[in-house]
Enzyme design. Structure first.
Site, PDB file in Angstrom:
ATOM      1  N   LYS A 173     -38.772 -33.988 -41.520  1.00  0.00           N
ATOM      2  CA  LYS A 173     -38.914 -35.113 -40.596  1.00  0.00           C
ATOM      3  C   LYS A 173     -39.934 -34.796 -39.507  1.00  0.00           C
ATOM      4  CE  LYS A 173     -36.123 -38.185 -37.659  1.00  0.00           C
ATOM      5  NZ  LYS A 173     -34.779 -38.431 -37.079  1.00  0.00           N
ATOM      6  N   SER A 248     -33.015 -42.797 -37.867  1.00  0.00           N
ATOM      7  CA  SER A 248     -34.459 -42.684 -37.756  1.00  0.00           C
ATOM      8  C   SER A 248     -35.088 -41.757 -38.805  1.00  0.00           C
ATOM      9  CB  SER A 248     -34.836 -42.191 -36.351  1.00  0.00           C
ATOM     10  OG  SER A 248     -34.298 -40.900 -36.103  1.00  0.00           O
ATOM     11  N   SER A 272     -28.730 -40.877 -37.356  1.00  0.00           N
ATOM     12  CA  SER A 272     -30.071 -40.893 -37.930  1.00  0.00           C
ATOM     13  C   SER A 272     -30.241 -40.093 -39.219  1.00  0.00           C
ATOM     14  CB  SER A 272     -31.093 -40.412 -36.896  1.00  0.00           C
ATOM     15  OG  SER A 272     -31.272 -41.394 -35.903  1.00  0.00           O
TER      16      SER A 272
END
Length: 560
Positions: A173, A248, A272
Site C-alpha cells: 500500500k 482505504s 481500511s
C-alpha cells in the site's frame, strides 16, 4: 449480562454531495464563517453533539496498548513450515493462486519467478488499458521487479530459497515506505522523492524473498472507505468494475482479488483492510495494536493505526502475518507482545470455540449480508462451534468517539501541509478535514474516555466467548455513481453503512479479520468479520480457514 442492553446504533442521514454541489460545499466548509451554517447538522447526525453530552467517569485511554505479562523482547518469527506443507482445503469453486501454489510451481520447475515477473508487468499494463482502467497498482519499476525475480530464481535453482515466500509476488500500500518508490499516501503532492529505506514490514517481507511488485493505489490519506482517488484514478472492483473496492487499502485488495499477487500489505485505521477485503472477496487481517511495526508507515492516525495482510486465502494471510509481525526496536508499541502463535490454525474441529453474536448489531445490515453470514454461522455450528448470544453497550458512543479520534489525528497529521496544499487535496478529503478541524480538544479527550469504556465492554464480552462475530460491512460494494468521477463524492450516510462493524477493533486495539462468506444476487462478495482478544490472531485465522471449506469462491470478472 444481567441487564438488557438497548441497541443504539443508528443509520445516518446526511445529503450526498457530488459535482458542482461538492465543489461549493468544500468552499463553504473551509470558510471561516459560512461553515457554521452546515457543520451543526453534520455533527448532530454524526453523533458528535450527543457524544459531548455523555457523562463518562472513566479516565482517557490515548493508546489502546495491551501489555502482555511475558512480552517477547527478541524478534523470533514462528516456524511457518507447518503452514507451508499442509495441503490447501478449499471448497468448490475456482482455485485461487496461493503462496504455496507459487512455491510448489517454482520448486517443480513449472515456472520461474522471472516468468512470473514478466507476466505481472504485462498484466498491470493490460489492466490499466481496460475501460475503465483498473488502477490497482499506482506505480511499479520493471527493472527492479526483474532484478528481484532473477535473484529469487537463482536461490530456488540452488535449492536455498529464503522462505516459502521467495519469488512470490507481494504488493505494498502506498502509505508504507518501499524502496525505490516515493510514498504518496494517495495525494498529488507527497512522495516526490524515493523512500530511503523499507518500512519494517516491507524489510521483513524482502528478507523472506518476497517479489515486491510495486505500490498499490489507495483512498487519499486513508480518510475514506470507497477507494475513489481523483489524483491516481479510482480502483475498480474485480467482481464488477462499476462498483467500489472499498478503502482505504483499495489497490491492495483489488490486486489480490484480480490475481496479480496472493498477498498485499494494507493499513487499517477504521476498517481500511477489512472493508476492501470484504468488498473484493479476499481475506484481510487487522492484527492487535502493537503486533506489527508501524515504522516506515506514514503518520496518519497514531492511536488507531494497524498494518496487516490482505490475502487470497487464510493460509496466505497467516504466512504473511507471521513474517510481518513481532517486536521492532524502532516502534516501542511492539515491545509488549507475546510470541506470535499459529497453533491450531488448520484445525477444522471447532468444538469448544464460542462465537458471540449480538443479534441486533449482526442484523443491522442489508438482507443479503445477513442471510449469507447467518448461513456461514450455521456451517460453523456444524463444525462444532457454540453460538452464544451477547450484548454490547454504548456502540453508538464508540462509533462517534472513533470518528472524532481518527479524524482529529488525520487533521493534525496534515497540518504541516495544510497551508501550502489545502487546495491540492481531493474535494471529499477537503470536506472531511474541514469537519475534523472544528472538533475541539475536549471532544478528543471525551473520545478517549469513551475508548476506555469501549475496551472494558469488549473485554467483558470476550471473557464469555472466544470471538465476537458480525458481517464485515453493512452492505456489499456500492456502485460508482457517474457524477462522482473524476472529482469524487461525499456520502457520509453510505460511509456509515460501510463502516458499521469496522470501528470497534481499531478503537480498542483488538484484532479482527474479514473473510469471504458468499455473494449477493449481483455476484458481489460478502465479508464475515470476527473480533478476538488481544494477541489471539491465530483464533481468527482458524475461523477464516474453516470458512474456506464451505464457502464456494467465484472467479472475478477481472482476473490474471
Amino acid at each position: 449480562m444481567s441487564d438488557h442492553v438497548t441497541y443504539d446504533l443508528k443509520s445516518i442521514q446526511v445529503p450526498r454531495l457530488a459535482g458542482r454541489t461538492l465543489r461549493i460545499s468544500a468552499k463553504i466548509m473551509e470558510h471561516s464563517i459560512l461553515k457554521h451554517l452546515v457543520m451543526g447538522r453534520v455533527l448532530r447526525e454524526g453523533g458528535v453533539v450527543r457524544m459531548r453530552t455523555l457523562k463518562i467517569d472513566e479516565p482517557p485511554t490515548p493508546i489502546p496498548l495491551s501489555i502482555h505479562p511475558k512480552p517477547e523482547k527478541i524478534y523470533a518469527p514462528p516456524d511457518i513450515a507447518v503452514l507451508s506443507s499442509a495441503p490447501e482445503k478449499q471448497s468448490e469453486g475456482y482455485a485461487v493462486r496461493s503462496i504455496t501454489g507459487y512455491a510448489g510451481a517454482y520448486r517443480d520447475g513449472k515456472i520461474t519467478p522471472e516468468e512470473v515477473a514478466h507476466r505481472i508487468i504485462e498484466s498491470i499494463k493490460d489492466s490499466d488499458k481496460k475501460d475503465p482502467p483498473f488502477k490497482a497498482i499506482r506505480v511499479f519499476d520493471s527493472d527492479d521487479l526483474l532484478k528481484q525475480a532473477a535473484l529469487a530464481a537463482q536461490r530456488i535453482k540452488k535449492g536455498s530459497p529464503l522462505s516459502i515466500l521467495d519469488g512470490v509476488p507481494v504488493a505494498v500500500k502506498d502509505e508504507i515506505d518501499q524502496r525505490p518508490y516515493g510514498t504518496t499516501v494517495g495525494t498529488r503532492f507527497l512522495g516526490k522523492t524515493p523512500a530511503l529505506e523499507d518500512a519494517t514490514v516491507v524489510a521483513r517481507l524482502r528478507q523472506a524473498g518476497a517479489l515486491l511488485i510495486g505500490k498499490t493505489n489507495m483512498h487519499e490519506i486513508g480518510i475514506g472507505v470507497t477507494g475513489l482517488n481523483p489524483h491516481h484514478g479510482t480502483v475498480r472492483n474485480p467482481y464488477n468494475p462499476n462498483h467500489y473496492t472499498g478503502g482505504s487499502s483499495s489497490g491492495s485488495a483489488a490486486a489480490v482479488a484480480a490475481g496479480l499477487c496472493p498477498v498485499a500489505v494494507g493499513a487499517d485505521g477504521g476498517g481500511s483492510i477489512r472493508i476492501p477485503a470484504a468488498f473484493c472477496g479476499v481475506v484481510g487481517l487487522k492484527p492487535t495494536f502493537g503486533r506489527v511495526s508501524e515504522f516506515g508507515a506514514a503518520p496518519l492516525d497514531w492511536s488507531v493505526a494497524h498494518i496487516g495482510p490482505l490475502a487470497a486465502t487464510a493460509r496466505d494471510a497467516a504466512i504473511a502475518y507471521a513474517i510481518m509481525a513481532g517486536p521492532d526496536m524502532r516502534d516501542n508499541h511492539t515491545l509488549y507482545q507475546p510470541a506470535v502463535m499459529l497453533n491450531g490454525f488448520d484445525d477444522l474441529d471447532l468444538s469448544g470455540l464460542k462465537l458471540g453474536i449480538y443479534r441486533d448489531w449482526f442484523r443491522h445490515a442489508s438482507p443479503a449480508m445477513v442471510t449469507a453470514c447467518e448461513e456461514l454461522l450455521k456451517a460453523f455450528e456444524g463444525m462444532g462451534a457454540h453460538i452464544i448470544d451477547i450484548e454490547i453497550p454504548d456502540l453508538e458512543a464508540a462509533r462517534a468517539a472513533h470518528i472524532v479520534t481518527i479524524s482529529s489525528e488525520m487533521a493534525t497529521a496534515m497540518d504541516r501541509y495544510y497551508k501550502e496544499h489545502s487546495q491540492d487535496f481531493g474535494l471529499d478529503v477537503r470536506i472531511n478535514l474541514a469537519l475534523a478541524r472544528v472538533l475541539t480538544s475536549r471532544d478528543y479527550i471525551q473520545a478517549q474516555c469513551i475508548r476506555t469504556r469501549t475496551i472494558e465492554n469488549f473485554a467483558a464480552v470476550l471473557k464469555q466467548v472466544d470471538l465476537v462475530i458480525t458481517p464485515a460491512t453493512g452492505c456489499t460494494a456500492p456502485p460508482i455513481p457517474e457524477d462522482s468521477l473524476p472529482d469524487g463524492e461525499s456520502d457520509l450516510s453510505v460511509l456509515a453503512e460501510i463502516m458499521r462493524f469496522a470501528a470497534p477493533p481499531n478503537f480498542t486495539g483488538f484484532p479482527a479479520i474479514s473473510f469471504p462468506a458468499g455473494y449477493d444476487g449481483s455476484g458481489l462478495p460478502i465479508g464475515f468479520q470476527a473480533i478476538a482478544r488481544p494477541w489471539e490472531e491465530h483464533v481468527l485465522l482458524r475461523l477464516a480457514h474453516a470458512a474456506e471449506t464451505c464457502v464456494k469462491r467465484e472467479k472475478p470478472q477481472i482476473y490474471y
